[in-house]
Scaffold this motif. Structure first.
Motif, mmCIF file in Angstrom:
data_model
loop_
_atom_site.group_PDB
_atom_site.id
_atom_site.type_symbol
_atom_site.label_atom_id
_atom_site.label_comp_id
_atom_site.label_asym_id
_atom_site.label_seq_id
_atom_site.Cartn_x
_atom_site.Cartn_y
_atom_site.Cartn_z
ATOM 1 N N GLY A 60 1.103 -1.122 0.132
ATOM 2 C CA GLY A 60 -0.278 0.427 0.438
ATOM 3 C C GLY A 60 1.036 1.235 -0.338
ATOM 4 N N LEU A 61 1.594 1.214 0.416
ATOM 5 C CA LEU A 61 2.467 2.221 0.590
ATOM 6 C C LEU A 61 3.772 2.834 -0.482
ATOM 7 C CD1 LEU A 61 3.298 2.837 4.764
ATOM 8 C CD2 LEU A 61 2.169 3.938 3.062
ATOM 9 N N GLN A 62 4.027 1.438 -0.811
ATOM 10 C CA GLN A 62 4.335 1.841 -2.571
ATOM 11 C C GLN A 62 4.751 2.830 -3.466
ATOM 12 O OE1 GLN A 62 4.441 -1.807 -4.793
ATOM 13 N NE2 GLN A 62 6.149 -0.794 -6.011
ATOM 14 N N ALA A 63 3.416 2.904 -3.359
ATOM 15 C CA ALA A 63 2.860 4.225 -3.981
ATOM 16 C C ALA A 63 3.272 4.935 -3.670
ATOM 17 C CB ALA A 63 0.990 3.736 -4.137
ATOM 18 N N PHE A 64 3.246 5.566 -2.288
ATOM 19 C CA PHE A 64 3.362 7.070 -2.147
ATOM 20 C C PHE A 64 4.998 6.893 -2.529
ATOM 21 C CE2 PHE A 64 -0.870 6.323 0.437
ATOM 22 C CZ PHE A 64 -1.480 7.174 -0.147
ATOM 23 N N THR A 65 6.101 5.920 -1.681
ATOM 24 C CA THR A 65 6.734 6.080 -2.305
ATOM 25 C C THR A 65 7.654 6.436 -3.202
ATOM 26 O OG1 THR A 65 7.897 4.531 -0.044
ATOM 27 C CG2 THR A 65 9.412 4.656 -1.306
ATOM 28 N N THR B 175 5.771 7.969 -6.122
ATOM 29 C CA THR B 175 5.838 9.358 -6.360
ATOM 30 C C THR B 175 6.414 10.253 -5.460
ATOM 31 O OG1 THR B 175 3.663 8.829 -5.825
ATOM 32 C CG2 THR B 175 3.691 11.405 -6.010
ATOM 33 N N ARG B 176 7.222 10.200 -4.422
ATOM 34 C CA ARG B 176 8.279 10.778 -4.127
ATOM 35 C C ARG B 176 9.914 10.649 -4.129
ATOM 36 N NH1 ARG B 176 11.089 8.401 1.769
ATOM 37 N NH2 ARG B 176 12.805 10.612 1.469
ATOM 38 N N TYR B 177 10.256 9.708 -5.097
ATOM 39 C CA TYR B 177 11.245 9.688 -5.664
ATOM 40 C C TYR B 177 11.009 10.063 -7.108
ATOM 41 C CZ TYR B 177 13.422 7.168 -1.983
ATOM 42 O OH TYR B 177 14.006 6.448 -0.676
ATOM 43 N N SER C 20 13.487 13.228 -8.225
ATOM 44 C CA SER C 20 14.150 12.851 -10.025
ATOM 45 C C SER C 20 13.792 14.754 -10.361
ATOM 46 C CB SER C 20 13.903 11.504 -10.109
ATOM 47 O OG SER C 20 12.678 11.222 -11.060
ATOM 48 N N GLN C 21 12.345 14.409 -10.834
ATOM 49 C CA GLN C 21 11.857 15.604 -11.209
ATOM 50 C C GLN C 21 12.985 17.471 -10.857
ATOM 51 O OE1 GLN C 21 7.890 15.711 -11.497
ATOM 52 N NE2 GLN C 21 7.833 14.500 -12.271
ATOM 53 N N LYS C 22 13.519 17.664 -9.472
ATOM 54 C CA LYS C 22 13.508 18.653 -9.219
ATOM 55 C C LYS C 22 14.975 18.332 -10.137
ATOM 56 C CE LYS C 22 11.097 19.901 -5.297
ATOM 57 N NZ LYS C 22 10.725 19.588 -3.553
ATOM 58 N N VAL C 23 15.733 17.151 -9.111
ATOM 59 C CA VAL C 23 17.044 17.632 -10.086
ATOM 60 C C VAL C 23 16.879 17.955 -11.188
ATOM 61 C CG1 VAL C 23 19.368 16.129 -10.123
ATOM 62 C CG2 VAL C 23 17.909 15.370 -8.196
ATOM 63 N N THR C 24 16.553 17.159 -12.761
ATOM 64 C CA THR C 24 17.234 16.910 -13.714
ATOM 65 C C THR C 24 16.197 17.992 -14.481
ATOM 66 O OG1 THR C 24 14.739 16.089 -14.277
ATOM 67 C CG2 THR C 24 17.056 14.348 -13.561
ATOM 68 N N GLN C 25 15.403 18.662 -14.225
ATOM 69 C CA GLN C 25 14.725 19.718 -14.394
ATOM 70 C C GLN C 25 16.044 21.305 -13.937
ATOM 71 O OE1 GLN C 25 11.673 21.955 -11.861
ATOM 72 N NE2 GLN C 25 10.111 22.497 -14.257
ATOM 73 N N MET C 26 16.327 21.960 -15.699
ATOM 74 C CA MET C 26 17.271 22.946 -14.766
ATOM 75 C C MET C 26 16.715 24.953 -15.252
ATOM 76 S SD MET C 26 19.194 21.730 -17.726
ATOM 77 C CE MET C 26 20.746 23.440 -18.062
ATOM 78 N N SER C 27 17.411 25.252 -14.248
ATOM 79 C CA SER C 27 16.576 26.289 -14.346
ATOM 80 C C SER C 27 16.961 27.519 -15.684
ATOM 81 C CB SER C 27 16.931 27.309 -12.824
ATOM 82 O OG SER C 27 18.371 27.844 -13.246
ATOM 83 N N ARG C 28 16.281 28.441 -15.521
ATOM 84 C CA ARG C 28 16.595 29.423 -17.001
ATOM 85 C C ARG C 28 18.366 30.503 -17.236
ATOM 86 N NH1 ARG C 28 14.618 31.303 -21.502
ATOM 87 N NH2 ARG C 28 14.870 33.801 -21.861
ATOM 88 N N GLU C 29 18.508 30.221 -15.525
ATOM 89 C CA GLU C 29 20.219 31.019 -15.366
ATOM 90 C C GLU C 29 21.231 29.396 -15.985
ATOM 91 O OE1 GLU C 29 20.947 31.948 -11.622
ATOM 92 O OE2 GLU C 29 19.413 34.131 -11.875
#
Length: 121
Positions: free
Chosen positions: A39-44, A46-48, A52-61
């Motif tokens: 049951g908690l696998q889905a939440f985990t 989503t967290r990861y 990973s989206q935050k790490v791969t997302q580049m800022s405009r600068e």
């Protein structure tokens, strides 16, 4: 006969069943643990994924390469720069006095005369 009996006189039926068959307690317990894991696998997951989206997302600068030679901002350094600049450029200037005002300010009022004090009863 011993002083204390090894069996209680009124044993509960649930206690007796668990004593005979310990799996009646163990199997449901394990099922709850395994079920909660799935049951908690889905939440985990989503967290990861969000991480990973935050790490791969580049800022405009970063895309434009503007932050390569950027110096870090330090408040203390800016404070000392500004305080040193204000002390170097400061020069005392004398302002013109209004007409009729002496150079060192307003003169004190004259002391009261002794004839005014003696006239009161």
């Amino acid at each position: 006969m011993p002083a204390f009996a090894s069996r209680p006189l009124n044993g509960s039926p649930i206690h007796q069943q668990l004593k005979r068959h310990p799996a009646l307690f163990g199997i449901p317990f394990l099922l709850v643990i395994v079920g909660a894991s799935f049951g908690l696998q889905a939440f985990t997951q989503t967290r990861y994924e969000l991480h990973s989206q935050k790490v791969t997302q580049m800022s405009r600068e970063q895309e434009l390469g503007l932050d390569k030679n950027k110096k870090k901002f330090d408040v203390r350094e800016e404070y000392f720069k500004l305080s040193a600049a204000s002390q170097e450029e400061w020069e005392p200037k004398r302002i013109e006095r209004p007409k009729g005002l002496p150079e060192w300010g307003v003169p004190p009022p004259p002391p009261p005369s002794s004839s005014q004090q003696s006239s009161s009863p």
